[in-house]
Design an enzyme around this catalytic site. Structure first.
Site, PDB file in Angstrom:
ATOM      1  N   ASN A   1       0.843  -1.195   0.000  1.00  0.00           N
ATOM      2  CA  ASN A   1       0.000   0.000   0.000  1.00  0.00           C
ATOM      3  C   ASN A   1       0.880   1.248   0.000  1.00  0.00           C
ATOM      4  O   ASN A   1       1.975   1.269   0.580  1.00  0.00           O
ATOM      5  CB  ASN A   1      -1.008   0.010   1.160  1.00  0.00           C
ATOM      6  CG  ASN A   1      -0.408  -0.193   2.527  1.00  0.00           C
ATOM      7  OD1 ASN A   1       0.603  -0.855   2.682  1.00  0.00           O
ATOM      8  ND2 ASN A   1      -1.046   0.383   3.540  1.00  0.00           N
ATOM      9  N   ILE A   2       0.390   2.255  -0.695  1.00  0.00           N
ATOM     10  CA  ILE A   2       1.139   3.504  -0.849  1.00  0.00           C
ATOM     11  C   ILE A   2       0.176   4.637  -0.498  1.00  0.00           C
ATOM     12  O   ILE A   2      -0.751   4.933  -1.262  1.00  0.00           O
ATOM     13  CB  ILE A   2       1.657   3.655  -2.298  1.00  0.00           C
ATOM     14  CG1 ILE A   2       2.505   2.425  -2.702  1.00  0.00           C
ATOM     15  CG2 ILE A   2       2.465   4.953  -2.433  1.00  0.00           C
ATOM     16  CD1 ILE A   2       2.821   2.346  -4.183  1.00  0.00           C
TER      17      ILE A   2
ATOM     18  N   CYS B   1      -4.081   0.740  -2.528  1.00  0.00           N
ATOM     19  CA  CYS B   1      -3.947  -0.488  -1.728  1.00  0.00           C
ATOM     20  C   CYS B   1      -2.881  -1.408  -2.328  1.00  0.00           C
ATOM     21  O   CYS B   1      -2.583  -1.346  -3.528  1.00  0.00           O
ATOM     22  CB  CYS B   1      -5.262  -1.253  -1.716  1.00  0.00           C
ATOM     23  SG  CYS B   1      -6.563  -0.485  -0.763  1.00  0.00           S
TER      24      CYS B   1
ATOM     25  N   GLU C   1      -3.065  -4.559  -3.017  1.00  0.00           N
ATOM     26  CA  GLU C   1      -3.577  -5.465  -4.059  1.00  0.00           C
ATOM     27  C   GLU C   1      -3.571  -4.780  -5.410  1.00  0.00           C
ATOM     28  O   GLU C   1      -3.168  -5.343  -6.422  1.00  0.00           O
ATOM     29  CB  GLU C   1      -5.012  -5.890  -3.724  1.00  0.00           C
ATOM     30  CG  GLU C   1      -5.162  -6.676  -2.432  1.00  0.00           C
ATOM     31  CD  GLU C   1      -5.380  -5.781  -1.206  1.00  0.00           C
ATOM     32  OE1 GLU C   1      -4.822  -4.669  -1.149  1.00  0.00           O
ATOM     33  OE2 GLU C   1      -6.109  -6.218  -0.301  1.00  0.00           O
TER      34      GLU C   1
HETATM   35  N1  THU Z   1      -5.317  -1.345   2.525  1.00  0.00           N
HETATM   36  C1  THU Z   1      -4.777  -2.181   1.604  1.00  0.00           C
HETATM   37  O1  THU Z   1      -3.628  -2.011   1.173  1.00  0.00           O
HETATM   38  N2  THU Z   1      -5.530  -3.213   1.152  1.00  0.00           N
HETATM   39  C2  THU Z   1      -6.831  -3.447   1.547  1.00  0.00           C
HETATM   40  O2  THU Z   1      -7.497  -4.287   0.968  1.00  0.00           O
HETATM   41  C3  THU Z   1      -7.377  -2.699   2.666  1.00  0.00           C
HETATM   42  C4  THU Z   1      -6.662  -1.461   3.032  1.00  0.00           C
HETATM   43  C5  THU Z   1      -4.497  -0.224   3.010  1.00  0.00           C
HETATM   44  C6  THU Z   1      -4.975   1.118   2.558  1.00  0.00           C
HETATM   45  C7  THU Z   1      -4.439   2.017   3.638  1.00  0.00           C
HETATM   46  O3  THU Z   1      -3.116   2.373   3.305  1.00  0.00           O
HETATM   47  C8  THU Z   1      -4.396   1.138   4.874  1.00  0.00           C
HETATM   48  O4  THU Z   1      -4.522  -0.182   4.427  1.00  0.00           O
HETATM   49  C9  THU Z   1      -5.506   1.436   5.885  1.00  0.00           C
HETATM   50  O5  THU Z   1      -6.736   1.454   5.274  1.00  0.00           O
END
Ligand code: THU
Length: 133
Positions: A48-49, A59, A61
């Protein structure tokens, strides 16, 4: 598509776990990693960035999926997801919809946790009515 029996789920979870360490999450502190296996057998990792403008966050994914697609790989056979949280981290709704663009609804979405357990869903279970044009 790769035969589902041939997918090394534990290995894909390990690759997702590796990607957690690259997460850029200074706002939430919630670090996520993902790994996608494409039809060619290649693996693309993503984290995630986050962004100061919160809505611009990507995210893990979608980072992994977009890396694959931008390298010309549009067929994704499986995705694994890990986070720093102790428990399983199911994908958010936007990521489920993005997955449905590049994965079959029977493709595995593999969640890992920190005691080495894995939970496997078919994408269609997580997104029973995807939007498609
Ligand atoms: N996040 C993800 O990377 N994947 C998900 O499916 C759920 C949420 C990240 C987004 C954000 O940077 C952090 O988690 C909190 O929401």
């Amino acid at each position: 598509m790769l035969n589902k029996e041939k997918i090394d789920m534990k290995m894909l979870v390990e690759r997702a776990k590796e990607a957690v360490s690259n997460a850029y999450a200074p706002y939430s502190g919630f670090c996520v990693g993902a790994a996608v296996l494409t039809e060619s057998g290649k693996i693309y990792q993503g984290c995630n960035i986050e962004n100061a403008s919160y809505g611009a966050t990507n995210c893990a994914e979608r980072t992994a999926i977009f890396k694959a697609v931008s390298e010309g790989e549009q067929k994704i056979c499986a995705i694994a997801i890990m986070s720093k949280a102790g428990d399983f981290t199911p994908p958010c709704g936007i990521c489920r919809q993005v997955m449905s663009e590049f994965m079959e609804l029977d493709a595995p979405v593999i969640l890992g946790n920190h005691v080495g357990e894995i939970k496997i869903f078919q994408l269609g279970e997580l997104l029973p009515a995807n939007f498609a044009l």
